[in-house]
Motif scaffolding. Structure first.
Motif, mmCIF file in Angstrom:
data_model
loop_
_atom_site.group_PDB
_atom_site.id
_atom_site.type_symbol
_atom_site.label_atom_id
_atom_site.label_comp_id
_atom_site.label_asym_id
_atom_site.label_seq_id
_atom_site.Cartn_x
_atom_site.Cartn_y
_atom_site.Cartn_z
ATOM 1 N N PRO A 38 4.007 -5.437 8.268
ATOM 2 C CA PRO A 38 2.563 -5.509 8.542
ATOM 3 C C PRO A 38 1.752 -5.736 7.264
ATOM 4 O O PRO A 38 2.163 -5.361 6.166
ATOM 5 C CB PRO A 38 2.247 -4.132 9.139
ATOM 6 N N LYS A 39 0.592 -6.350 7.442
ATOM 7 C CA LYS A 39 -0.359 -6.528 6.347
ATOM 8 C C LYS A 39 -1.631 -5.772 6.710
ATOM 9 O O LYS A 39 -2.009 -5.703 7.872
ATOM 10 C CB LYS A 39 -0.668 -8.010 6.144
ATOM 11 N N ILE A 40 -2.285 -5.236 5.694
ATOM 12 C CA ILE A 40 -3.525 -4.507 5.976
ATOM 13 C C ILE A 40 -4.756 -5.276 5.526
ATOM 14 O O ILE A 40 -5.877 -4.870 5.814
ATOM 15 C CB ILE A 40 -3.508 -3.094 5.359
ATOM 16 N N GLY A 41 -4.568 -6.405 4.799
ATOM 17 C CA GLY A 41 -5.704 -7.255 4.463
ATOM 18 C C GLY A 41 -6.449 -6.841 3.216
ATOM 19 O O GLY A 41 -7.682 -6.803 3.215
ATOM 20 N N ALA A 63 -7.381 -2.811 7.217
ATOM 21 C CA ALA A 63 -8.035 -2.036 6.155
ATOM 22 C C ALA A 63 -9.540 -1.991 6.365
ATOM 23 O O ALA A 63 -10.186 -0.942 6.173
ATOM 24 C CB ALA A 63 -7.706 -2.650 4.797
ATOM 25 N N ASP A 64 -10.122 -3.117 6.756
ATOM 26 C CA ASP A 64 -11.571 -3.187 6.993
ATOM 27 C C ASP A 64 -11.973 -2.250 8.128
ATOM 28 O O ASP A 64 -12.951 -1.499 8.023
ATOM 29 C CB ASP A 64 -11.950 -4.632 7.314
ATOM 30 N N LYS A 65 -11.199 -2.276 9.217
ATOM 31 C CA LYS A 65 -11.534 -1.446 10.377
ATOM 32 C C LYS A 65 -11.319 0.039 10.092
ATOM 33 O O LYS A 65 -11.938 0.897 10.722
ATOM 34 C CB LYS A 65 -10.710 -1.880 11.580
ATOM 35 N N ALA A 66 -10.440 0.342 9.117
ATOM 36 C CA ALA A 66 -10.212 1.743 8.754
ATOM 37 C C ALA A 66 -11.232 2.242 7.737
ATOM 38 O O ALA A 66 -11.233 3.429 7.393
ATOM 39 C CB ALA A 66 -8.804 1.914 8.201
ATOM 40 N N GLY A 67 -12.094 1.348 7.252
ATOM 41 C CA GLY A 67 -13.136 1.758 6.319
ATOM 42 C C GLY A 67 -12.738 1.693 4.860
ATOM 43 O O GLY A 67 -13.386 2.314 4.004
ATOM 44 N N ILE A 68 -11.686 0.945 4.535
ATOM 45 C CA ILE A 68 -11.295 0.760 3.134
ATOM 46 C C ILE A 68 -12.312 -0.157 2.463
ATOM 47 O O ILE A 68 -12.729 -1.170 3.033
ATOM 48 C CB ILE A 68 -9.882 0.152 3.017
ATOM 49 N N LYS A 69 -12.705 0.162 1.226
ATOM 50 C CA LYS A 69 -13.724 -0.622 0.527
ATOM 51 C C LYS A 69 -13.214 -1.084 -0.840
ATOM 52 O O LYS A 69 -12.255 -0.530 -1.386
ATOM 53 C CB LYS A 69 -15.000 0.203 0.352
ATOM 54 N N ILE A 100 0.316 3.856 13.235
ATOM 55 C CA ILE A 100 -0.874 4.275 12.490
ATOM 56 C C ILE A 100 -0.403 4.875 11.173
ATOM 57 O O ILE A 100 0.384 5.826 11.151
ATOM 58 C CB ILE A 100 -1.710 5.295 13.286
ATOM 59 N N LEU A 101 -0.881 4.288 10.078
ATOM 60 C CA LEU A 101 -0.471 4.731 8.748
ATOM 61 C C LEU A 101 -1.562 5.633 8.181
ATOM 62 O O LEU A 101 -2.702 5.200 7.975
ATOM 63 C CB LEU A 101 -0.251 3.512 7.839
ATOM 64 N N GLU A 102 -1.197 6.898 7.976
ATOM 65 C CA GLU A 102 -2.147 7.862 7.419
ATOM 66 C C GLU A 102 -2.144 7.736 5.893
ATOM 67 O O GLU A 102 -1.100 7.850 5.254
ATOM 68 C CB GLU A 102 -1.760 9.286 7.827
ATOM 69 N N CYS A 103 -3.321 7.480 5.334
ATOM 70 C CA CYS A 103 -3.414 7.215 3.894
ATOM 71 C C CYS A 103 -4.448 8.118 3.232
ATOM 72 O O CYS A 103 -5.456 8.490 3.844
ATOM 73 C CB CYS A 103 -3.809 5.758 3.644
ATOM 74 N N GLU A 104 -4.157 8.456 1.966
ATOM 75 C CA GLU A 104 -5.141 9.128 1.125
ATOM 76 C C GLU A 104 -5.755 8.095 0.194
ATOM 77 O O GLU A 104 -5.041 7.343 -0.477
ATOM 78 C CB GLU A 104 -4.486 10.238 0.298
ATOM 79 N N LYS A 137 -7.726 8.253 5.496
ATOM 80 C CA LYS A 137 -7.993 7.095 6.338
ATOM 81 C C LYS A 137 -6.777 6.812 7.213
ATOM 82 O O LYS A 137 -5.638 6.833 6.739
ATOM 83 C CB LYS A 137 -8.289 5.853 5.484
ATOM 84 N N SER A 138 -7.037 6.543 8.481
ATOM 85 C CA SER A 138 -5.971 6.171 9.418
ATOM 86 C C SER A 138 -6.039 4.661 9.641
ATOM 87 O O SER A 138 -7.030 4.156 10.180
ATOM 88 C CB SER A 138 -6.146 6.908 10.750
#
Length: 724
Positions: free
Chosen positions: A619-622, A646-652, A683-687, A697-698
């Motif tokens: 998978p890619k998260i973008g 990544a965008d939908k999970a709120g990564i900036k 679902i990848l749980e990330c810090e 972030k999920s």
């Protein structure tokens, strides 16, 4: 009566002139001499032997020029008048000769008077083109293609002619399987002209001037490197263990360098003489082996670092033999015993300028097709089997695994050699195969994600099968840093440890391989690096992989080895197999997958065209990761693709990815492995660290098409890095 008179005049006199006297506009030339010269040249003019003679004259002219070779004056004069015959035709040419013979009261004429005997020849223009300067024409062919227009077929190309008369007829031949057709093109000077030669359908080859009727420069593929290429040069670099006065007596203005002090960069601007086959440069470029310690041997080839220069290797130099080089100068290799020539040879070269060769159609009889099982039985006879691949095709890797399984299930001791892993990681893959480390530890240990850009899911089944069945993995590749330095022209700046990793012996004199590498280099049109550096780096790459393979084979003679590598490295005539055979004397079995078949090149034993296997891959998260932070132990987001996971999970932009699942994220490899392990729809749980804050972030891993936006982001990123 005219024919009798012509024969009488020809027999009357035979003169020899220095070239300067012959070409002097005001000098008077005996007519019988000119007539005899023309007759001798035209005798049996259409035979293959005469074509080779004319080619040899052109080769001499291209090296020495007209003023330095008075011994071929007659041939050159004959050649120039042959050009008149080519342009005005046989009938008018014979009429001109008869007119010369009629001038019995003026047996000596100027060149202009002689030229005016021929109808349709502009004497002043012709004299200026061929007599007043070096007469060699230069022909350059570009933009050749096989085309169809209004139901007819053509070979179209652009021809630029430099030098010669205003108009020159250029002979050509169209070669089919069962016949040849001849014709002529009318070429203007100093103009790019487009020609369309009508041809039939199917396999066809168009060659300009195949029998050397035009007095012209030879192209590189028409001439072998010969000792004459260096014999009369000045400012030559001489590399040896000690001075040899015999070398200085033949070659002038030598610059001497001890062979343990020479650098590769020293070779770039010089023609070179090397005083031994055992010299490190000689071994690195040519890998010549002496035929006998009693012999003096001389071998010349183009300088790989400067294709306008040459390298002559002179092994076991004797004063007697080196002074005989002039007598046999138009050979690539000479071997003397007791100062007597016992062998001479040249590389095979083309006859004429090949404009285009439209290949034969490949005919496959479906009734005779092998099954995959049949193919594996044939392959199993060999100890080394190359299973080529397009790196990103899952079906190719599935076939490789099937072959490995077949050998292993046949109770054959089996090993897997892999282009994807650098040799320095041998202990890491051994630990993985023995179960001493995990898959992730193995990937971290071989730095997979930095050293190999292709998705690990392509190769994971092969790695795991090797581990589960205790099958040796042989890393083949050389350190990327080494080939990168060579590619950048920094071979002399390798560390001592890196220099030890280079192949001691290598042979890079292979036109087919060079042409293949040129086609790859052209794909990097914006590269500022030199082709010569790229070419040497590719040679090192293939050579070192062949060496690692040969070393393992020697140490494990009972083991069957499946070599996993790109199709480009697997070619029998140009890749690892050719070098492996040179090192071991052993043939191998080559499988190509998805590659076009070429009738003229038996580059593989079997070609496979597998049905596509679709896979989502990892998978890619973008996100694009900041390049300058990759080596700092952090993974910092430089940009985020819109509507991506990544965008939908709120990564900036600016976020640092600290942890994903139970994996600490310290580099791009650990992030990719976390994504690979989780797979799609998970679902990848990330810090995430944002400023001084740690956020959870999920990231839901779904499929999305980011190709166009990612391409644009990458372009902007590259431009940004260039400015830095």
């Amino acid at each position: 009566m005219k024919k009798i008179l012509l024969s009488s005049l020809i027999l009357m006199m035979s003169y020899s002139f220095s070239f300067g006297a012959v070409y002097n506009q005001d000098n008077r030339i005996p007519v019988p001499y000119v007539l005899k010269t023309i007759k001798d040249f035209e005798n049996n003019a259409n035979t293959y032997e005469k074509a080779l003679m004319r080619k040899n004259i052109l080769h001499k002219l291209s090296i020495y020029g007209v003023n330095k070779i008075p011994d071929i004056n007659d041939e050159v004069i004959g050649f120039i008048f042959h050009m008149i015959k080519l342009n005005i035709g046989e009938k008018k040419f014979q009429a001109g000769l008869n007119k010369m013979a009629d001038l019995k009261d003026m047996p000596s004429l100027t060149w202009l008077q002689i030229l005016r005997c021929f109808e349709d020849v502009d004497a002043d223009s012709f004299y200026d083109a061929y007599f007043s300067k070096n007469p060699l024409i230069k022909l350059t062919v570009t933009n050749a293609e096989y085309i169809s227009e209004k139901g007819n077929y053509y070979i179209s190309f652009t021809l630029l002619r430099k030098y010669g008369d205003k108009i020159v007829n250029i002979p050509y031949v169209i070669e089919y399987d069962d016949k040849k057709e001849y014709g002529r093109l009318q070429s203007s000077i100093d103009r790019e002209e487009t020609f369309k030669v009508p041809v039939n359908t199917g396999a066809v080859k168009l060659v300009l001037d195949p029998n050397y009727h035009v007095i012209r420069m030879l192209n590189d593929n028409e001439k072998s490197p010969v000792i004459a290429d260096i014999l009369n040069k000045e400012n030559i670099l001489y590399i040896d263990k000690h001075y040899d006065s015999a070398v200085y007596s033949v070659f002038k203005n030598l610059k001497f360098v001890y062979d343990d002090e020479v650098k590769f960069s020293d070779l770039e601007n010089y023609d070179v003489i090397i005083g031994s086959y055992d010299n490190k440069i000689a071994k690195f470029f040519a890998d010549k082996r002496i035929s006998s310690t009693d012999n003096s041997e001389y071998f010349i080839f183009k300088n790989p670092l400067n294709k306008d220069k040459y390298i002559l290797i002179a092994n076991n130099i004797h004063a007697g033999s080196i002074h005989l080089l002039e007598n046999y100068a138009f050979n690539q290799e000479l071997i003397f015993k007791n100062d007597k020539l016992i062998s001479k040879s040249n590389m095979q070269t083309d006859m004429g300028i090949t404009v285009l060769e439209h290949e034969k159609d490949v005919i496959i009889d479906v009734k005779k097709l092998d099954t995959f099982q049949d193919m594996m039985k044939k392959a199993a006879v060999y100890k080394v089997i190359f299973a080529g691949e397009s790196h990103n095709e899952y079906s190719h890797h599935a076939n490789q695994l099937a072959l490995i399984e077949y050998l292993n299930n046949s109770k054959k001791k089996t090993a897997i050699a892999m282009e994807m892993v650098q040799y320095k990681y041998l202990n890491v893959v051994n630990d993985f195969v023995k179960g001493r480390i995990t898959e992730k530890e193995m990937l971290d240990g071989i730095d997979y994600y930095n050293n190999w850009s292709f998705d690990y899911s392509l190769y994971a089944p092969i790695f795991r099968y090797a581990r589960d069945n205790n099958i040796d993995i042989i890393p083949l590749n050389i350190e990327r840093e080494i080939t990168s330095k060579v590619y950048q022209g920094q071979i002399d700046n390798l560390t001592e440890e890196q220099k030890l990793a280079l192949p001691e012996r290598m042979r890079i004199i292979n036109n087919e391989y060079e042409n293949k590498i040129k086609s790859i280099f052209k794909m990097h049109a914006d590269s500022t690096n030199k082709f010569t550096d790229f070419f040497i780096s590719q040679n090192i790459w293939d050579e070192i992989m062949a060496k690692h393979l040969a070393d393992y084979r020697k140490a494990n003679p009972d083991t069957s080895i499946v070599v996993i590598c790109g199709n480009g490295h697997a070619g029998k005539n140009s890749g690892i197999p050719l070098r492996y055979k040179r090192l071991t004397g052993e043939d191998s079995f080559v499988i190509m997958q998805g590659e076009p078949i070429n009738h003229e090149e038996t580059n593989a034993d079997v070609y496979i065209y597998p049905e596509e296997i679709k896979s989502k891959g990892t998978p890619k998260i973008g996100v694009v990761i900041a390049a300058n932070d990759k080596e700092n132990g952090i993974v910092k987001v430089e940009s985020v693709t819109k509507k991506s996971p990544a965008d939908k999970a709120g990564i900036k932009n600016g976020d640092v990815i600290v942890k994903c699942g139970y994996h600490d994220i310290k580099n791009i490899g650990s992030l990719k492995y976390a994504l690979y392990e989780k797979g799609y729809n998970g679902i990848l749980e990330c810090e995430i660290k944002r400023g001084k804050n740690i956020l959870n972030k999920s990231i839901k891993l779904f499929e999305y098409d980011d190709s166009s936006e990612m391409d644009e982001m990458i372009k902007k990123h590259i431009e940004k890095m260039k400015k830095k």
